[in-house]
Design an enzyme around this catalytic site. Structure first.
Site, PDB file in Angstrom:
ATOM      1  N   ASN A   1      14.516  58.839  18.589  1.00 38.28           N
ATOM      2  CA  ASN A   1      15.171  57.970  19.572  1.00 38.28           C
ATOM      3  C   ASN A   1      16.486  58.645  19.958  1.00 38.28           C
ATOM      4  OD1 ASN A   1      16.441  55.966  21.021  1.00 38.28           O
ATOM      5  ND2 ASN A   1      16.824  54.639  19.245  1.00 38.28           N
TER       6      ASN A   1
ATOM      7  N   LYS B   1      18.548  57.761  22.143  1.00 32.91           N
ATOM      8  CA  LYS B   1      19.556  56.800  22.640  1.00 32.91           C
ATOM      9  C   LYS B   1      20.126  57.333  23.960  1.00 32.91           C
ATOM     10  CE  LYS B   1      20.314  55.483  17.915  1.00 32.91           C
ATOM     11  NZ  LYS B   1      21.086  54.735  16.967  1.00 32.91           N
TER      12      LYS B   1
ATOM     13  N   HIS C   1      15.120  47.257  19.914  1.00 29.65           N
ATOM     14  CA  HIS C   1      16.017  48.028  19.042  1.00 29.65           C
ATOM     15  C   HIS C   1      17.254  47.164  18.747  1.00 29.65           C
ATOM     16  CE1 HIS C   1      18.775  51.105  17.615  1.00 29.65           C
ATOM     17  NE2 HIS C   1      17.714  51.835  17.365  1.00 29.65           N
TER      18      HIS C   1
ATOM     19  N   GLU D   1      20.278  47.812  18.700  1.00 29.37           N
ATOM     20  CA  GLU D   1      21.391  47.999  19.652  1.00 29.37           C
ATOM     21  C   GLU D   1      21.157  47.170  20.907  1.00 29.37           C
ATOM     22  OE1 GLU D   1      21.324  52.276  19.683  1.00 29.37           O
ATOM     23  OE2 GLU D   1      22.038  52.267  17.615  1.00 29.37           O
TER      24      GLU D   1
ATOM     25  N   GLU E   1      14.102  48.646  10.555  1.00 22.57           N
ATOM     26  CA  GLU E   1      15.396  49.325  10.635  1.00 22.57           C
ATOM     27  C   GLU E   1      16.507  48.381  10.158  1.00 22.57           C
ATOM     28  OE1 GLU E   1      15.113  52.815  13.571  1.00 22.57           O
ATOM     29  OE2 GLU E   1      15.935  51.104  14.630  1.00 22.57           O
TER      30      GLU E   1
ATOM     31  N   GLY F   1      22.749  54.781  11.914  1.00 26.37           N
ATOM     32  CA  GLY F   1      23.896  55.587  12.350  1.00 26.37           C
ATOM     33  C   GLY F   1      25.061  55.561  11.381  1.00 26.37           C
TER      34      GLY F   1
ATOM     35  N   SER G   1      19.236  56.286   9.348  1.00 28.25           N
ATOM     36  CA  SER G   1      19.780  57.513   8.741  1.00 28.25           C
ATOM     37  C   SER G   1      18.713  58.365   8.045  1.00 28.25           C
ATOM     38  CB  SER G   1      20.933  57.169   7.785  1.00 28.25           C
ATOM     39  OG  SER G   1      21.976  56.528   8.493  1.00 28.25           O
TER      40      SER G   1
HETATM   41  C1  PEP Z   1      17.743  54.420  15.406  1.00 26.11           C
HETATM   42  O1  PEP Z   1      18.459  54.524  16.369  1.00 26.11           O
HETATM   43  O2  PEP Z   1      16.659  53.831  15.545  1.00 26.11           O
HETATM   44  C2  PEP Z   1      18.159  54.990  14.124  1.00 26.11           C
HETATM   45  C3  PEP Z   1      17.446  54.756  13.061  1.00 26.11           C
HETATM   46  O3  PEP Z   1      19.310  55.767  14.129  1.00 26.11           O
HETATM   47  P1  PEP Z   1      19.841  56.733  12.941  1.00 26.11           P
HETATM   48  O4  PEP Z   1      18.666  57.551  12.499  1.00 26.11           O
HETATM   49  O5  PEP Z   1      20.913  57.561  13.582  1.00 26.11           O
HETATM   50  O6  PEP Z   1      20.353  55.865  11.839  1.00 26.11           O
END
Ligand code: PEP
Length: 250
Positions: free
Chosen positions: A9, A11, A94, A96, A166, A172, A212
């Protein structure tokens, strides 16, 4: 046996020239994997990524879509539009988008239905906040989000939905859920699916972990009983690092 699906992803990152270079590099690095590889790019990169990914094993996804097919929704993009240019996957719900753009369980459910209507495969995100986890509510939250997201779908549609667990506190932040915790949360999601759609559907549905994920922790996470790959944010921006996650089993 369920396949492993590793989705990046990006973003709101990468200009078209960077996207083209990335796909060119990644294609060489992941050409021998048996795992499924997906890149979810910003709308403005999608067409370039699709062209560059032709003839490779890289599949392409968007990061969001509207639930209506067309109309007065300034700034929005529909599932029909994504399908028309050849997009195969779309991330829906997601955290976000839930956090900054008022995405709700209801809009998530409408978007998943619209995605299937147009032949797109949804990657649906669920996950608890740190506060909810500390209050002991994590399992309730992820079970409820899963139930509401999939409400009204056929068994076949649920089988073709990818779920990404998630935990919001791990996105992040550099904090990863332990493989045991992540696997247990994913078992909760699978149990919820079993309760509503039966054992055969639950046994088939792909459930990823996201938060992460890096080349250093991918193997430990993906080799657990119930984690079927990952949704990868930050570490998907570099082709070398992302390819090591895809090739975790090499
Ligand atoms: C994500 O944006 O779905 C995500 C898991 O980000 P990150 O891997 O940076 O934690």
């Amino acid at each position: 046996m369920r396949r492993k699906v590793i989705a990046g992803n990006w973003k709101m990152n990468k200009l078209p020239n960077e996207a083209i270079e990335f796909i060119d590099s990644l294609a060489k690095l992941v050409k021998d994997t048996k795992n499924e590889v997906i890149i979810c790019a910003p709308y403005t990169d999608l067409f370039y990524v699709l062209l560059q990914a032709q003839g490779t094993n890289i599949k392409v996804g968007a990061q969001n879509m509207h639930f209506e097919d067309s109309g007065a929704y300034t700034g929005e993009v529909s599932g029909e539009m994504l399908k028309a240019i050849g997009v195969e996957y779309v991330i829906i719900g997601h955290s976000e988008r839930r956090q900054y753009f008022n995405e709700t369980d209801e809009t998530v459910n409408k978007k998943i239905k619209a995605a299937f209507k147009h032949g797109l495969k949804p990657i649906v995100c669920v996950g608890e906040t740190l506060e909810q986890r500390e209050q002991g509510l994590a399992n309730d939250i992820i079970r409820t989000q899963t139930k509401l997201a999939l409400d009204g779908l056929s068994k076949d549609e649920v089988k073709n939905t990818i779920i990404a667990y998630e935990p919001i506190w791990a996105i992040g932040t550099g904090k990863t859920a332990t493989s045991e915790d992540a696997n247990n949360s994913i078992k909760e999601i699978r149990n919820e699916i079993e309760k509503n759609y039966g054992k055969d559907v639950a046994a088939e549905v792909i459930i990823q972990y996201g938060g992460s994920v890096k080349s250093k922790n991918a193997k430990e996470l993906f080799e657990t009983s119930d984690i079927d790959g990952g949704l990868v944010g930050g570490a998907s921006l570099d082709p070398e690092e992302f390819s090591k996650i895809v090739n975790y089993d090499k």
